[in-house]
Design a protein around this motif. Structure first.
Motif, PDB file in Angstrom:
ATOM      1  N   LEU A  94       0.826  -1.207   0.000  1.00  0.00           N
ATOM      2  CA  LEU A  94       0.000   0.000   0.000  1.00  0.00           C
ATOM      3  C   LEU A  94       0.858   1.254   0.000  1.00  0.00           C
ATOM      4  O   LEU A  94       0.482   2.277  -0.592  1.00  0.00           O
ATOM      5  CB  LEU A  94      -0.939  -0.021   1.202  1.00  0.00           C
ATOM      6  N   ALA A  95       2.030   1.190   0.628  1.00  0.00           N
ATOM      7  CA  ALA A  95       2.940   2.340   0.601  1.00  0.00           C
ATOM      8  C   ALA A  95       3.415   2.626  -0.816  1.00  0.00           C
ATOM      9  O   ALA A  95       3.521   3.790  -1.223  1.00  0.00           O
ATOM     10  CB  ALA A  95       4.129   2.083   1.528  1.00  0.00           C
ATOM     11  N   ALA A  96       3.707   1.574  -1.577  1.00  0.00           N
ATOM     12  CA  ALA A  96       4.129   1.768  -2.967  1.00  0.00           C
ATOM     13  C   ALA A  96       3.025   2.418  -3.792  1.00  0.00           C
ATOM     14  O   ALA A  96       3.276   3.331  -4.587  1.00  0.00           O
ATOM     15  CB  ALA A  96       4.539   0.434  -3.587  1.00  0.00           C
ATOM     16  N   GLU A  97       1.796   1.964  -3.609  1.00  0.00           N
ATOM     17  CA  GLU A  97       0.684   2.563  -4.342  1.00  0.00           C
ATOM     18  C   GLU A  97       0.525   4.035  -3.978  1.00  0.00           C
ATOM     19  O   GLU A  97       0.270   4.880  -4.845  1.00  0.00           O
ATOM     20  CB  GLU A  97      -0.600   1.779  -4.059  1.00  0.00           C
ATOM     21  N   ALA A  98       0.689   4.361  -2.699  1.00  0.00           N
ATOM     22  CA  ALA A  98       0.595   5.753  -2.271  1.00  0.00           C
ATOM     23  C   ALA A  98       1.731   6.584  -2.858  1.00  0.00           C
ATOM     24  O   ALA A  98       1.532   7.747  -3.248  1.00  0.00           O
ATOM     25  CB  ALA A  98       0.603   5.836  -0.751  1.00  0.00           C
ATOM     26  N   LEU A  99       2.928   6.010  -2.934  1.00  0.00           N
ATOM     27  CA  LEU A  99       4.051   6.718  -3.546  1.00  0.00           C
ATOM     28  C   LEU A  99       3.742   7.070  -4.999  1.00  0.00           C
ATOM     29  O   LEU A  99       4.018   8.184  -5.462  1.00  0.00           O
ATOM     30  CB  LEU A  99       5.313   5.859  -3.476  1.00  0.00           C
ATOM     31  N   LEU A 100       3.185   6.110  -5.730  1.00  0.00           N
ATOM     32  CA  LEU A 100       2.866   6.364  -7.136  1.00  0.00           C
ATOM     33  C   LEU A 100       1.828   7.470  -7.267  1.00  0.00           C
ATOM     34  O   LEU A 100       2.011   8.421  -8.031  1.00  0.00           O
ATOM     35  CB  LEU A 100       2.358   5.081  -7.792  1.00  0.00           C
ATOM     36  N   HIS A 101       0.740   7.353  -6.523  1.00  0.00           N
ATOM     37  CA  HIS A 101      -0.347   8.321  -6.682  1.00  0.00           C
ATOM     38  C   HIS A 101       0.040   9.703  -6.154  1.00  0.00           C
ATOM     39  O   HIS A 101      -0.576  10.703  -6.550  1.00  0.00           O
ATOM     40  CB  HIS A 101      -1.599   7.794  -5.990  1.00  0.00           C
TER      41      HIS A 101
END
Length: 285
Positions: A137-144
Protein backbone atom coordinates in the motif's frame (compact mmCIF):
# COMPACT_ATOMS: atom_id res chain seq x y z
CA UNK A 1 4.60 1.05 -28.49
CA UNK A 2 2.94 2.48 -31.56
CA UNK A 3 4.54 5.93 -31.16
CA UNK A 4 8.05 4.54 -30.87
CA UNK A 5 8.51 5.50 -27.23
CA UNK A 6 10.85 3.34 -25.17
CA UNK A 7 9.55 1.10 -22.39
CA UNK A 8 11.39 0.47 -19.13
CA UNK A 9 10.62 -2.75 -17.26
CA UNK A 10 11.98 -2.43 -13.73
CA UNK A 11 12.32 -5.75 -11.97
CA UNK A 12 12.65 -7.68 -15.21
CA UNK A 13 12.24 -11.21 -13.90
CA UNK A 14 9.91 -13.88 -15.26
CA UNK A 15 6.82 -11.65 -15.49
CA UNK A 16 8.78 -8.66 -16.77
CA UNK A 17 10.43 -10.76 -19.47
CA UNK A 18 7.03 -11.99 -20.65
CA UNK A 19 5.93 -8.36 -20.86
CA UNK A 20 9.12 -7.47 -22.70
CA UNK A 21 8.68 -10.16 -25.33
CA UNK A 22 5.13 -8.97 -26.02
CA UNK A 23 6.30 -5.38 -26.39
CA UNK A 24 9.20 -6.37 -28.65
CA UNK A 25 6.73 -8.17 -30.91
CA UNK A 26 4.86 -4.86 -31.20
CA UNK A 27 8.02 -3.09 -32.31
CA UNK A 28 8.82 -1.29 -29.06
CA UNK A 29 12.28 -0.52 -27.75
CA UNK A 30 12.48 -2.24 -24.36
CA UNK A 31 14.90 -1.74 -21.47
CA UNK A 32 15.07 -4.33 -18.70
CA UNK A 33 16.36 -3.17 -15.32
CA UNK A 34 17.44 -5.64 -12.64
CA UNK A 35 20.36 -6.18 -10.31
CA UNK A 36 22.11 -8.46 -12.78
CA UNK A 37 20.69 -7.71 -16.18
CA UNK A 38 22.95 -9.70 -18.47
CA UNK A 39 20.72 -12.79 -18.80
CA UNK A 40 17.72 -11.19 -20.49
CA UNK A 41 15.93 -12.34 -23.64
CA UNK A 42 17.35 -11.15 -26.92
CA UNK A 43 16.09 -7.69 -27.79
CA UNK A 44 15.59 -6.44 -24.22
CA UNK A 45 18.37 -3.93 -23.56
CA UNK A 46 19.93 -4.59 -20.15
CA UNK A 47 20.28 -2.02 -17.37
CA UNK A 48 21.96 -3.20 -14.17
CA UNK A 49 21.14 -1.50 -10.87
CA UNK A 50 20.17 -2.49 -7.35
CA UNK A 51 17.14 -0.21 -7.05
CA UNK A 52 16.82 -0.89 -3.34
CA UNK A 53 20.24 0.68 -2.78
CA UNK A 54 20.54 3.45 -5.37
CA UNK A 55 18.74 5.85 -7.68
CA UNK A 56 19.33 4.56 -11.22
CA UNK A 57 20.59 6.48 -14.22
CA UNK A 58 17.95 5.96 -16.89
CA UNK A 59 17.74 6.56 -20.61
CA UNK A 60 14.73 8.57 -21.79
CA UNK A 61 11.66 6.36 -21.46
CA UNK A 62 8.00 6.94 -22.29
CA UNK A 63 6.37 3.99 -20.54
CA UNK A 64 7.38 2.27 -17.30
CA UNK A 65 6.42 -1.05 -15.71
CA UNK A 66 7.50 -1.86 -12.16
CA UNK A 67 7.01 -5.58 -11.54
CA UNK A 68 9.83 -6.45 -9.17
CA UNK A 69 9.25 -9.35 -6.80
CA UNK A 70 10.61 -9.67 -3.25
CA UNK A 71 13.43 -12.16 -2.73
CA UNK A 72 11.45 -13.75 0.10
CA UNK A 73 8.16 -13.39 1.94
CA UNK A 74 9.53 -11.51 4.96
CA UNK A 75 8.78 -7.91 5.80
CA UNK A 76 12.29 -6.65 5.08
CA UNK A 77 12.23 -8.05 1.54
CA UNK A 78 8.88 -6.36 0.87
CA UNK A 79 10.16 -3.01 2.19
CA UNK A 80 13.24 -3.27 -0.02
CA UNK A 81 11.12 -3.70 -3.17
CA UNK A 82 7.94 -1.71 -2.62
CA UNK A 83 9.29 1.14 -0.55
CA UNK A 84 13.04 1.62 -1.19
CA UNK A 85 13.35 0.35 -4.77
CA UNK A 86 10.13 1.89 -6.04
CA UNK A 87 10.89 5.23 -4.37
CA UNK A 88 14.31 5.31 -6.05
CA UNK A 89 12.74 4.55 -9.43
CA UNK A 90 10.19 7.35 -9.04
CA UNK A 91 12.96 9.73 -8.05
CA UNK A 92 14.85 8.90 -11.24
CA UNK A 93 11.72 9.30 -13.39
CA UNK A 94 10.83 12.65 -11.81
CA UNK A 95 14.32 13.92 -12.67
CA UNK A 96 13.95 13.17 -16.37
CA UNK A 97 13.48 16.19 -18.66
CA UNK A 98 10.38 14.55 -20.13
CA UNK A 99 8.32 12.55 -17.61
CA UNK A 100 6.88 9.20 -18.72
CA UNK A 101 3.37 9.04 -20.06
CA UNK A 102 2.45 6.19 -17.74
CA UNK A 103 3.93 4.24 -14.83
CA UNK A 104 2.32 0.87 -14.20
CA UNK A 105 2.91 -0.60 -10.75
CA UNK A 106 2.24 -4.29 -10.05
CA UNK A 107 1.30 -5.01 -6.42
CA UNK A 108 -1.07 -7.74 -5.16
CA UNK A 109 -4.58 -8.68 -4.09
CA UNK A 110 -2.96 -9.31 -0.70
CA UNK A 111 -4.21 -5.79 0.10
CA UNK A 112 -7.71 -7.18 0.72
CA UNK A 113 -8.12 -8.59 4.21
CA UNK A 114 -11.76 -9.74 4.02
CA UNK A 115 -12.21 -13.25 5.44
CA UNK A 116 -15.94 -13.95 5.02
CA UNK A 117 -15.85 -15.28 1.45
CA UNK A 118 -17.32 -12.04 0.06
CA UNK A 119 -16.57 -10.52 -3.34
CA UNK A 120 -14.08 -7.66 -3.53
CA UNK A 121 -13.27 -5.25 -6.32
CA UNK A 122 -11.34 -2.01 -6.83
CA UNK A 123 -13.76 -0.10 -4.61
CA UNK A 124 -13.53 -2.49 -1.66
CA UNK A 125 -11.66 -1.42 1.49
CA UNK A 126 -8.07 -2.56 1.93
CA UNK A 127 -6.18 -3.15 5.15
CA UNK A 128 -2.53 -3.30 6.12
CA UNK A 129 -2.95 -6.48 8.12
CA UNK A 130 0.80 -7.10 8.21
CA UNK A 131 4.05 -5.34 7.35
CA UNK A 132 4.18 -6.87 3.87
CA UNK A 133 0.75 -5.51 2.96
CA UNK A 134 1.69 -2.14 4.43
CA UNK A 135 4.63 -2.01 2.00
CA UNK A 136 2.37 -2.80 -0.96
CA UNK A 137 0.00 0.00 0.00
CA UNK A 138 2.94 2.34 0.60
CA UNK A 139 4.13 1.77 -2.97
CA UNK A 140 0.68 2.56 -4.34
CA UNK A 141 0.60 5.75 -2.27
CA UNK A 142 4.05 6.72 -3.55
CA UNK A 143 2.87 6.36 -7.14
CA UNK A 144 -0.35 8.32 -6.68
CA UNK A 145 1.52 11.06 -4.81
CA UNK A 146 4.38 11.31 -7.30
CA UNK A 147 2.68 13.58 -9.81
CA UNK A 148 3.35 10.98 -12.53
CA UNK A 149 0.46 9.37 -14.42
CA UNK A 150 0.11 5.98 -12.79
CA UNK A 151 -1.89 2.77 -12.94
CA UNK A 152 -1.83 -0.02 -10.36
CA UNK A 153 -2.48 -3.66 -11.23
CA UNK A 154 -3.19 -5.94 -8.26
CA UNK A 155 -2.84 -9.52 -9.51
CA UNK A 156 -3.92 -12.60 -7.63
CA UNK A 157 -1.66 -15.62 -7.25
CA UNK A 158 0.41 -15.95 -10.43
CA UNK A 159 1.13 -19.37 -11.86
CA UNK A 160 2.52 -20.76 -15.09
CA UNK A 161 6.28 -20.68 -14.47
CA UNK A 162 7.27 -24.29 -13.93
CA UNK A 163 5.52 -26.72 -11.66
CA UNK A 164 4.78 -24.32 -8.80
CA UNK A 165 4.04 -24.94 -5.11
CA UNK A 166 0.59 -26.52 -5.56
CA UNK A 167 1.80 -29.32 -7.79
CA UNK A 168 4.90 -29.84 -5.65
CA UNK A 169 2.72 -30.24 -2.56
CA UNK A 170 0.62 -32.84 -4.40
CA UNK A 171 3.62 -34.79 -5.69
CA UNK A 172 5.27 -34.76 -2.25
CA UNK A 173 2.08 -35.82 -0.47
CA UNK A 174 1.89 -32.65 1.64
CA UNK A 175 -1.34 -31.25 0.18
CA UNK A 176 -4.48 -31.20 2.33
CA UNK A 177 -8.00 -30.18 1.32
CA UNK A 178 -9.47 -28.04 4.12
CA UNK A 179 -12.71 -29.37 5.59
CA UNK A 180 -15.74 -27.14 5.93
CA UNK A 181 -16.78 -24.01 4.06
CA UNK A 182 -15.01 -22.99 0.82
CA UNK A 183 -11.63 -21.32 1.14
CA UNK A 184 -11.51 -19.10 -1.89
CA UNK A 185 -8.33 -18.68 -3.92
CA UNK A 186 -7.74 -16.15 -6.70
CA UNK A 187 -5.15 -16.52 -9.39
CA UNK A 188 -4.03 -15.48 -12.85
CA UNK A 189 -1.84 -17.20 -15.42
CA UNK A 190 1.44 -15.35 -15.91
CA UNK A 191 0.83 -15.02 -19.64
CA UNK A 192 -2.50 -13.32 -18.95
CA UNK A 193 -0.85 -11.06 -16.36
CA UNK A 194 1.76 -10.00 -18.92
CA UNK A 195 -0.92 -9.41 -21.53
CA UNK A 196 -2.94 -7.34 -19.04
CA UNK A 197 0.08 -5.14 -18.31
CA UNK A 198 0.64 -4.46 -22.01
CA UNK A 199 -3.08 -3.86 -22.49
CA UNK A 200 -3.15 -1.28 -19.68
CA UNK A 201 -0.08 0.47 -21.09
CA UNK A 202 -1.97 0.94 -24.37
CA UNK A 203 -5.31 1.87 -22.81
CA UNK A 204 -6.19 5.50 -23.72
CA UNK A 205 -7.85 6.56 -20.47
CA UNK A 206 -7.31 3.97 -17.74
CA UNK A 207 -8.68 3.90 -14.22
CA UNK A 208 -6.03 4.23 -11.49
CA UNK A 209 -6.51 0.64 -10.28
CA UNK A 210 -7.36 -2.80 -11.68
CA UNK A 211 -7.56 -6.29 -10.22
CA UNK A 212 -5.69 -8.93 -12.20
CA UNK A 213 -7.46 -12.24 -11.65
CA UNK A 214 -9.19 -14.81 -13.80
CA UNK A 215 -12.95 -15.30 -14.01
CA UNK A 216 -13.26 -18.19 -11.56
CA UNK A 217 -12.25 -17.84 -7.91
CA UNK A 218 -11.90 -21.43 -6.75
CA UNK A 219 -12.11 -23.32 -3.48
CA UNK A 220 -8.67 -24.52 -2.43
CA UNK A 221 -9.81 -28.11 -2.01
CA UNK A 222 -11.44 -28.11 -5.44
CA UNK A 223 -8.21 -26.84 -7.02
CA UNK A 224 -6.13 -29.54 -5.36
CA UNK A 225 -8.51 -32.36 -6.31
CA UNK A 226 -8.77 -31.20 -9.92
CA UNK A 227 -5.00 -30.91 -10.27
CA UNK A 228 -4.48 -34.33 -8.74
CA UNK A 229 -6.90 -35.83 -11.29
CA UNK A 230 -5.33 -33.88 -14.16
CA UNK A 231 -1.82 -35.08 -13.33
CA UNK A 232 -2.77 -38.61 -12.28
CA UNK A 233 -1.78 -38.09 -8.65
CA UNK A 234 -3.51 -39.46 -5.53
CA UNK A 235 -6.27 -37.14 -4.30
CA UNK A 236 -5.21 -35.27 -1.16
CA UNK A 237 -6.95 -36.03 2.12
CA UNK A 238 -9.57 -33.72 3.61
CA UNK A 239 -8.76 -32.51 7.11
CA UNK A 240 -9.61 -29.74 9.54
CA UNK A 241 -6.97 -27.02 9.38
CA UNK A 242 -6.67 -23.59 11.03
CA UNK A 243 -8.83 -20.86 9.46
CA UNK A 244 -7.21 -18.74 6.74
CA UNK A 245 -6.09 -15.16 7.36
CA UNK A 246 -8.09 -14.01 4.33
CA UNK A 247 -10.96 -15.57 2.42
CA UNK A 248 -12.46 -13.50 -0.39
CA UNK A 249 -13.32 -13.68 -4.07
CA UNK A 250 -11.75 -11.09 -6.36
CA UNK A 251 -13.74 -9.63 -9.26
CA UNK A 252 -12.16 -8.80 -12.62
CA UNK A 253 -15.14 -6.92 -14.09
CA UNK A 254 -13.29 -3.60 -14.37
CA UNK A 255 -10.43 -5.16 -16.33
CA UNK A 256 -12.79 -7.04 -18.64
CA UNK A 257 -14.79 -3.84 -19.24
CA UNK A 258 -11.72 -2.36 -20.96
CA UNK A 259 -11.97 -5.03 -23.66
CA UNK A 260 -9.32 -7.31 -22.20
CA UNK A 261 -9.91 -11.02 -22.71
CA UNK A 262 -8.21 -13.85 -20.88
CA UNK A 263 -6.45 -16.75 -22.55
CA UNK A 264 -7.11 -18.81 -19.42
CA UNK A 265 -10.42 -17.81 -17.76
CA UNK A 266 -10.04 -20.41 -14.99
CA UNK A 267 -7.27 -22.26 -13.18
CA UNK A 268 -8.25 -25.47 -14.94
CA UNK A 269 -7.84 -23.86 -18.38
CA UNK A 270 -4.36 -22.71 -17.43
CA UNK A 271 -3.19 -25.93 -15.82
CA UNK A 272 -4.54 -28.03 -18.69
CA UNK A 273 -2.41 -25.97 -21.07
CA UNK A 274 0.63 -26.32 -18.81
CA UNK A 275 0.17 -30.06 -18.49
CA UNK A 276 -0.28 -30.48 -22.25
CA UNK A 277 2.84 -28.39 -22.94
CA UNK A 278 4.95 -30.64 -20.73
CA UNK A 279 3.33 -33.90 -21.78
CA UNK A 280 2.18 -34.43 -18.21
CA UNK A 281 -1.56 -34.91 -18.77
CA UNK A 282 -2.64 -38.31 -17.53
CA UNK A 283 -6.25 -37.66 -16.63
CA UNK A 284 -8.95 -36.56 -19.04
CA UNK A 285 -11.51 -34.32 -17.35
Amino acid sequence: MSDGGAVLIAGCGDLGQRVGRLLLAQGARVFGLRRRARALPAGIEPLSCDLAAAVPELPPVTWVVFCAAPDSGDAQAYRAVYESAFAHLLQALQAQPQPPRRVLLVTSTRCYGQNDGSWVDETSPVSAGDAQTASLLAAEALLHGSGLPGVVLRPGGLYGAGEGPLLRSLREGRAVCPAGAPRWTNRMHRDDAARAIVHLLHLPDPQPLYLGVDCAPADQGTVLRELAALYGLPPPPTRSVPPPRVNRRCCNARLLATGFRLLYPSFLDGYRALAAATGAVTGQR
